[in-house]
Design a protein around this motif. Structure first.
Motif, PDB file in Angstrom:
ATOM      1  N   LEU A  39      -5.943  -6.100 -16.086  1.00 28.87           N
ATOM      2  CA  LEU A  39      -6.913  -6.033 -17.168  1.00 28.87           C
ATOM      3  C   LEU A  39      -6.345  -5.173 -18.286  1.00 28.87           C
ATOM      4  CD1 LEU A  39     -10.060  -5.494 -14.919  1.00 28.87           C
ATOM      5  CD2 LEU A  39      -9.150  -7.656 -15.807  1.00 28.87           C
ATOM      6  N   SER A  40      -7.126  -4.892 -19.307  1.00 27.56           N
ATOM      7  CA  SER A  40      -6.580  -4.144 -20.441  1.00 27.56           C
ATOM      8  C   SER A  40      -6.328  -2.676 -20.117  1.00 27.56           C
ATOM      9  CB  SER A  40      -7.517  -4.254 -21.647  1.00 27.56           C
ATOM     10  OG  SER A  40      -8.788  -3.673 -21.354  1.00 27.56           O
ATOM     11  N   MET A  41      -7.140  -2.078 -19.213  1.00 23.85           N
ATOM     12  CA  MET A  41      -7.000  -0.665 -18.895  1.00 23.85           C
ATOM     13  C   MET A  41      -6.609  -0.412 -17.451  1.00 23.85           C
ATOM     14  SD  MET A  41     -10.336   0.913 -20.824  1.00 23.85           S
ATOM     15  CE  MET A  41     -10.771   0.367 -22.470  1.00 23.85           C
ATOM     16  N   MET A  42      -6.788  -1.388 -16.597  1.00 23.48           N
ATOM     17  CA  MET A  42      -6.587  -1.205 -15.157  1.00 23.48           C
ATOM     18  C   MET A  42      -6.220  -2.536 -14.528  1.00 23.48           C
ATOM     19  SD  MET A  42     -10.648  -0.841 -14.149  1.00 23.48           S
ATOM     20  CE  MET A  42     -10.948   0.333 -15.480  1.00 23.48           C
ATOM     21  N   SER A  43      -6.011  -2.543 -13.227  1.00 30.72           N
ATOM     22  CA  SER A  43      -5.784  -3.774 -12.485  1.00 30.72           C
ATOM     23  C   SER A  43      -6.817  -3.880 -11.377  1.00 30.72           C
ATOM     24  CB  SER A  43      -4.379  -3.791 -11.873  1.00 30.72           C
ATOM     25  OG  SER A  43      -3.387  -3.767 -12.881  1.00 30.72           O
ATOM     26  N   SER A  44      -7.208  -5.100 -11.045  1.00 32.60           N
ATOM     27  CA  SER A  44      -8.144  -5.319  -9.947  1.00 32.60           C
ATOM     28  C   SER A  44      -7.443  -6.135  -8.868  1.00 32.60           C
ATOM     29  CB  SER A  44      -9.395  -6.048 -10.434  1.00 32.60           C
ATOM     30  OG  SER A  44      -9.066  -7.301 -11.006  1.00 32.60           O
ATOM     31  N   PHE A  45      -7.918  -5.992  -7.644  1.00 33.10           N
ATOM     32  CA  PHE A  45      -7.292  -6.720  -6.539  1.00 33.10           C
ATOM     33  C   PHE A  45      -8.302  -6.993  -5.435  1.00 33.10           C
ATOM     34  CE2 PHE A  45      -6.901  -2.239  -5.409  1.00 33.10           C
ATOM     35  CZ  PHE A  45      -7.271  -2.222  -4.074  1.00 33.10           C
ATOM     36  N   CYS A  46      -8.040  -8.047  -4.671  1.00 32.82           N
ATOM     37  CA  CYS A  46      -8.761  -8.338  -3.437  1.00 32.82           C
ATOM     38  C   CYS A  46      -7.715  -8.792  -2.433  1.00 32.82           C
ATOM     39  CB  CYS A  46      -9.792  -9.442  -3.642  1.00 32.82           C
ATOM     40  SG  CYS A  46     -11.168  -8.977  -4.695  1.00 32.82           S
ATOM     41  N   VAL A  47      -7.739  -8.227  -1.240  1.00 26.32           N
ATOM     42  CA  VAL A  47      -6.705  -8.548  -0.271  1.00 26.32           C
ATOM     43  C   VAL A  47      -7.300  -8.649   1.133  1.00 26.32           C
ATOM     44  CG1 VAL A  47      -6.107  -6.105   0.010  1.00 26.32           C
ATOM     45  CG2 VAL A  47      -4.438  -7.862   0.644  1.00 26.32           C
ATOM     46  N   LEU A  48      -6.854  -9.644   1.855  1.00 25.77           N
ATOM     47  CA  LEU A  48      -7.157  -9.782   3.273  1.00 25.77           C
ATOM     48  C   LEU A  48      -5.850  -9.505   3.999  1.00 25.77           C
ATOM     49  CD1 LEU A  48      -9.213 -10.625   5.490  1.00 25.77           C
ATOM     50  CD2 LEU A  48      -8.322 -12.956   5.252  1.00 25.77           C
ATOM     51  N   VAL A  49      -5.803  -8.452   4.808  1.00 22.86           N
ATOM     52  CA  VAL A  49      -4.530  -8.010   5.372  1.00 22.86           C
ATOM     53  C   VAL A  49      -4.694  -7.625   6.841  1.00 22.86           C
ATOM     54  CG1 VAL A  49      -4.884  -5.606   4.630  1.00 22.86           C
ATOM     55  CG2 VAL A  49      -2.547  -6.459   4.974  1.00 22.86           C
ATOM     56  N   SER A  50      -3.681  -7.916   7.610  1.00 25.13           N
ATOM     57  CA  SER A  50      -3.660  -7.507   9.014  1.00 25.13           C
ATOM     58  C   SER A  50      -3.477  -5.991   9.083  1.00 25.13           C
ATOM     59  CB  SER A  50      -2.512  -8.227   9.733  1.00 25.13           C
ATOM     60  OG  SER A  50      -1.268  -7.918   9.133  1.00 25.13           O
ATOM     61  N   PRO A  51      -3.616  -5.373  10.264  1.00 28.01           N
ATOM     62  CA  PRO A  51      -3.472  -3.916  10.358  1.00 28.01           C
ATOM     63  C   PRO A  51      -2.222  -3.426   9.630  1.00 28.01           C
ATOM     64  CG  PRO A  51      -4.199  -4.783  12.449  1.00 28.01           C
ATOM     65  CD  PRO A  51      -3.928  -5.976  11.581  1.00 28.01           C
ATOM     66  N   VAL A  52      -2.408  -2.453   8.746  1.00 27.88           N
ATOM     67  CA  VAL A  52      -1.353  -2.106   7.804  1.00 27.88           C
ATOM     68  C   VAL A  52      -1.170  -0.595   7.677  1.00 27.88           C
ATOM     69  CG1 VAL A  52      -2.933  -2.110   5.830  1.00 27.88           C
ATOM     70  CG2 VAL A  52      -0.500  -2.567   5.445  1.00 27.88           C
TER      71      VAL A  52
END
Length: 311
Positions: A39-52
């Motif tokens: 985005l203009s000031m930050m980043s967004s994320f969504c993640v589905l991840v195995s034990p990490v």
């Protein structure tokens, strides 16, 4: 829709961002599916991840380029642990986890996680930067403000990273203000005097109404569940607002129906009722007449002339 990035099974650690390394926290290969958006000031994320295991050991380099605030919320059950600055904080489902990249850290999970969140440069925090630099208590979900912020961040990340919703700079500033208030509430040095958090919680509730009123099952109880507070507390947020949450939901549905009557003169009124979030045509009729003094059919005939429709 933003296209996801899929990480194939990996048995070796790999760097995802500026010295931040991911590896499996079990004997199984690491797997993940991630949506992200700058985005203009930050980043967004969504993640589905195995034990990490997420680790940042190297903190060398330009501080302005290096320092970030990683804010995330998981909807899945199971704890994750963040070790940083000699402290260990444990976060569960619905908790707001905040990690600064200013110092080394290790973030581990023992189960599959569905994290959604934001990466915010310290420079974007402006006068609130010191809140990200100060030690703080475990965020968790122990206050209404922390819970409201968690629900807001998760929905904001999903809408922006996955759905590709338009995000204005004003919306990003609102996110920063809300997170600053949540951080301030748990800052250990007490330099910040937190204002009444009712405004932030009410804004989060209003945002939910604006986005979900078309769902016929959406009620005040769902707002309470999303913001992790009681139904009574949600109603208290609107005591001096002039309308209750239930009334605001009904008003949003009636107004949506009115606009569709204006813009779609040949659309069946029953279909308009459904598209506006009403469970039945009768409820739409009654609430529409209460607000505008005429039935939906009478309203349509006033603006478009008689229409051959049984209502």
């Amino acid at each position: 829709m933003v296209e996801p990035c899929t990480a194939w099974p990996s048995t070796k650690p790999y760097e995802i961002y500026d010295g931040i390394v991911l590896s499996s926290s079990t004997d199984e290969p690491l797997r993940s599916v991630q949506y992200s958006r700058r985005l203009s000031m930050m980043s967004s994320f969504c993640v589905l991840v195995s034990p990490v295991r997420i680790e940042r050991a190297n903190v060398a380099g330009d501080a302005d380029e290096r320092d970030r605030l990683i804010v995330s919320v998981s909807g899945f059950r199971g704890d994750s642990v963040v070790a940083q600055n000699g402290r260990e904080n444990r976060y569960g489902s619905g908790d707001l986890a905040v990690v600064s990249t200013q110092a080394p850290f290790v973030h581990t999970t023992s189960a599959i996680r569905d994290a959604a969140g934001l990466v915010i440069p310290f420079t974007a925090l402006g006068r609130f930067r010191y809140l990200a630099e100060r030690p703080r208590r475990e965020m968790g979900g122990r206050t209404p403000l922390a819970r409201a912020a968690a629900g807001f961040v998760r929905r904001f990340a999903i809408d922006s990273a996955v759905a590709g919703a338009r995000v204005s700079s004003d919306a990003e500033l609102a996110v920063i203000d809300l997170l600053a208030a949540a951080l301030a509430e748990l800052t250990l040095d007490g330099r910040y005097s937190l204002q009444d958090d009712r405004l932030f919680n009410r804004q989060a509730a209003s945002d939910l109404i604006a986005r979900r009123y078309r769902d016929p099952s959406f009620t005040t109880d769902m707002i309470a569940e999303e913001l992790h507070m009681s139904r009574r507390h949600v109603y208290r947020l609107f005591e001096d607002f002039g309308s209750s949450p239930a009334e605001l939901i009904a008003e949003a549905r009636v107004e949506a129906g009115r606009k569709m009557l204006d813009e779609n003169p040949w659309m069946q009124i029953g279909d308009i009722a459904t598209a506006s979030g009403f469970r039945s045509l009768a409820t739409f009729r009654n609430q529409f007449k209460t607000r505008y003094g005429v039935s939906p059919l009478e309203y349509r005939e006033r603006i478009a002339g008689p229409v051959r429709e049984r209502c």
